[in-house]
Scaffold this active site. Sequence first.
Site, PDB file in Angstrom:
ATOM      1  N   CYS A 131       6.419   5.349  15.037  1.00 47.00           N
ATOM      2  CA  CYS A 131       7.341   6.486  14.955  1.00 47.00           C
ATOM      3  C   CYS A 131       6.715   7.718  15.626  1.00 47.00           C
ATOM      4  O   CYS A 131       6.490   7.720  16.820  1.00 47.00           O
ATOM      5  CB  CYS A 131       7.729   6.716  13.492  1.00 47.00           C
ATOM      6  SG  CYS A 131       9.160   7.751  13.303  1.00 47.00           S
ATOM      7  N   HIS A 186       9.749   1.156  11.843  1.00 45.66           N
ATOM      8  CA  HIS A 186       8.681   0.992  10.842  1.00 45.66           C
ATOM      9  C   HIS A 186       8.440  -0.481  10.488  1.00 45.66           C
ATOM     10  O   HIS A 186       9.221  -1.059   9.738  1.00 45.66           O
ATOM     11  CB  HIS A 186       9.044   1.778   9.576  1.00 45.66           C
ATOM     12  CG  HIS A 186       8.980   3.249   9.785  1.00 45.66           C
ATOM     13  ND1 HIS A 186       7.823   3.975   9.611  1.00 45.66           N
ATOM     14  CD2 HIS A 186       9.916   4.121  10.211  1.00 45.66           C
ATOM     15  CE1 HIS A 186       8.055   5.232   9.906  1.00 45.66           C
ATOM     16  NE2 HIS A 186       9.315   5.354  10.276  1.00 45.66           N
ATOM     17  N   GLU A 235       6.184  -1.605   8.586  1.00 42.42           N
ATOM     18  CA  GLU A 235       5.550  -1.746   7.268  1.00 42.42           C
ATOM     19  C   GLU A 235       6.551  -1.920   6.122  1.00 42.42           C
ATOM     20  O   GLU A 235       6.181  -2.326   5.041  1.00 42.42           O
ATOM     21  CB  GLU A 235       4.630  -0.545   6.998  1.00 42.42           C
ATOM     22  CG  GLU A 235       5.297   0.821   6.836  1.00 42.42           C
ATOM     23  CD  GLU A 235       5.616   1.518   8.161  1.00 42.42           C
ATOM     24  OE1 GLU A 235       5.672   0.851   9.202  1.00 42.42           O
ATOM     25  OE2 GLU A 235       5.840   2.746   8.136  1.00 42.42           O
ATOM     26  N   GLY A 268      -5.344  -0.292 -22.589  1.00 44.06           N
ATOM     27  CA  GLY A 268      -5.019  -1.698 -22.800  1.00 44.06           C
ATOM     28  C   GLY A 268      -4.083  -2.202 -21.713  1.00 44.06           C
ATOM     29  O   GLY A 268      -3.859  -3.391 -21.580  1.00 44.06           O
ATOM     30  N   ASP A 311      -3.957  -1.346 -15.477  1.00 39.16           N
ATOM     31  CA  ASP A 311      -4.677  -0.454 -14.572  1.00 39.16           C
ATOM     32  C   ASP A 311      -5.981   0.065 -15.180  1.00 39.16           C
ATOM     33  O   ASP A 311      -7.042  -0.023 -14.554  1.00 39.16           O
ATOM     34  CB  ASP A 311      -3.798   0.741 -14.183  1.00 39.16           C
ATOM     35  CG  ASP A 311      -2.468   0.287 -13.615  1.00 39.16           C
ATOM     36  OD1 ASP A 311      -2.382  -0.888 -13.209  1.00 39.16           O
ATOM     37  OD2 ASP A 311      -1.526   1.096 -13.582  1.00 39.16           O
ATOM     38  N   SER A 312      -5.897   0.578 -16.404  1.00 41.61           N
ATOM     39  CA  SER A 312      -7.127   1.133 -16.974  1.00 41.61           C
ATOM     40  C   SER A 312      -8.112   0.007 -17.298  1.00 41.61           C
ATOM     41  O   SER A 312      -9.324   0.191 -17.195  1.00 41.61           O
ATOM     42  CB  SER A 312      -6.845   2.004 -18.193  1.00 41.61           C
ATOM     43  OG  SER A 312      -6.296   1.252 -19.239  1.00 41.61           O
TER      44      SER A 312
END
Length: 512
Positions: free
Chosen positions: A83, A170, A172, A225, A228-229
Site C-alpha cells: 500500500c 493487503h 496480510e 489463571g 496469557d498470564s
Amino acid sequence: MKENEKILILDFFGQYNQLIARRVRECNVYSEIVPFDTSIEKIKEIAPKGIILTGCPASVYEENAPTISKELLDLGIPMLGICYGMQLISYILGGNVREADKREYCIKKVKIDNTSPLFFGFNNENQCLMTHTDFVDELPSGFRNIASTDDCPNAGMANEEKKIYGIQFHPEVNDTVDGLKIIHNFVYKVCGCTGDWKMSSFVEESVKTLKEKIGGKKALCALSGGVDSSVAAILLNKAIGKNLTCIFVDHGLLRKNEGDEVEKVFREQYDINLIRVNAEDRFLSKLKGITEPEQKRKIIGEEFIRVFEEEAKKIGKVDYLVQGTIYPDVIESGVGKGQTIKSHHNVGGLPDYVDFEEIIEPLRDLFKDEVRKTGLELGIPENLVYRQPFPGPGLAIRVIGDITKEKLDTLRDADYIFREEIAKAGLDKSLNQYFAVLTNLKSVGVMGDDRTYDYTLALRAVETHDFMTASFAKIPYEILEKVSVRIVNEVKNINRIVYDITSKPPATIEWE
Ligand code: XMP
C-alpha cells in the site's frame, strides 16, 4: 545460539502491521517491527533477509510524510512495499503517485502476472482487499506492472533484478485470497529464506533475552489463571526461576474448582514461587448490593489492584512487573476513540504505585493462537492452554443483579454441568465461548407435587473469530435437553433453563 533469518518490517503506522509480522512468522521466518526511521546503520547491523514497508494513513507527497532514505533501496536487500509502502518506493525512485479519482475501500478482483516470483503458483486472477485513496500513476524506471484492478492500473509492480516489489493491496488480511502465499513467495522465492524459525524458537529467544535483561533481579507477576498470564509467568519462570514471584488473587468469582486447578499446575509442575490470596470475602463484601454491571467491574478492578498491592508490599521492591498483555489487548486499549461498551478491567494494567522499575510484557507481539502454541511449547497442560476466555470480573458479571455467595455457588454448579456436557459431546473445541448465566428472574415451576418459585438459568454459547462479533451456536437440541435435565435435577434453586439465541450484535457475549 545461531541467529535466525529475519524479515524487518518498517512501521509506517499502518493498521495491519502486527498482522504482517504474524504472517511472516506463519511462514516460519522471524520478523521484527521497527520504526520507519530506523537508521541505515542499525538496519545493516540487523542484516535482514528482506524488508517490508507497511501501509500508512498519510500521502507520500504530504509535507512531513514518513519516509526512508534512497540509500535503503540501494542496499541490495529484497523489499516489499505494501500500500503506502509501494507508493513510497515509487515516489522515491521517480515514479508518480497521485490521488485516485475513485477511492477503493473494498474487496476487488485483481488481475495478476503469475510469471512474477511474488505470484508464483497463482492463477491470473485473484481477490484482494484494497484500502487506498492514492495510487501509483506512473511506475519508476526499471519496474514493470504485475497486477491491476479495474480502478487501479498499477496494483502491483516489480523490479525483479533488484528484488524490489510493491503491491497496492493487503496480502496480510483474510479478505485477500491466498495472501499468505504472496508473503510466503516474498520470503522464500524473493528473499531466499530457508524457514528456520518456529514457536519453540520464540521460547528459546525470549528466555535468553529475559535472562540477559533481568539477570539476578526480581520480578513480580499477577496471575489470573487465564492463558496469557499463565504463559507469561511460565516463560519468566524458565528464564529467572525463583527470582519470579507470582501473585494469584482468587476473588472468589472463578468457575468451579478453577482456583485449585491453577494452583496445582503451578506448584506441582513448575515449582513456581506462588502466593495465592484467597480474597473471596473481601470481594463479596465490596460487591454487596451492587447491581450495575460497570460498577461491578470497577469495584473488582480496583479491589484486585488493592489486594495485589498489599501482597506486593510484603515482598518489597521488585525490579520488574510482568504482564501477560498480548497484541489484541494492545490494539483494544489503544483504541480509545470508540464508545466504551464494557470496560475490560484487565486491559490497561496494574497501578504504577506498586514499587517496581519497569514493566515486562513478553507476549506483547503475539496473537492468541500464538500464545497458545507458546504455552504448549512450555509444557502447559492442554486444558489450561485451550481454556475458553474468561472475563476478569469472572462470575460477577454472570450473576445478573446483586451477587451473593449462594447465587455464585448455584451458578458454578450449573455452569460446570453445561461445560461437562459440551465436552462430552465433543463441542468444546468448536465453540469459542460457552457458559451459564444466573438471571435475576424467578418463575413458577412444579417439582413432584410441589410448586417451586426459583431462578431461571440462561445458557450461552457462541462461535466467533475475534469476539467483536459472534453468532449464537446451534447446539443440537438433544444436548441442550440433557444439560437442562441434569441442571434442574442436580442444582438447587433453578427450575427453568433458557438458551440465548441472540448473536452479537445486537447482544453482547456476556449478559452484563
Ligand atoms: P462482550 O460481552 O463484550 O465480550 O461481547 C467480548 C469478550 O470479552 C470478554 N469480556 C471481558 N473480559 N473483562 C475481561 O477480561 C471484562 O470486563 C469483560 N467483559 C467481557 C467476554 O467474556 C468475551 O470473551
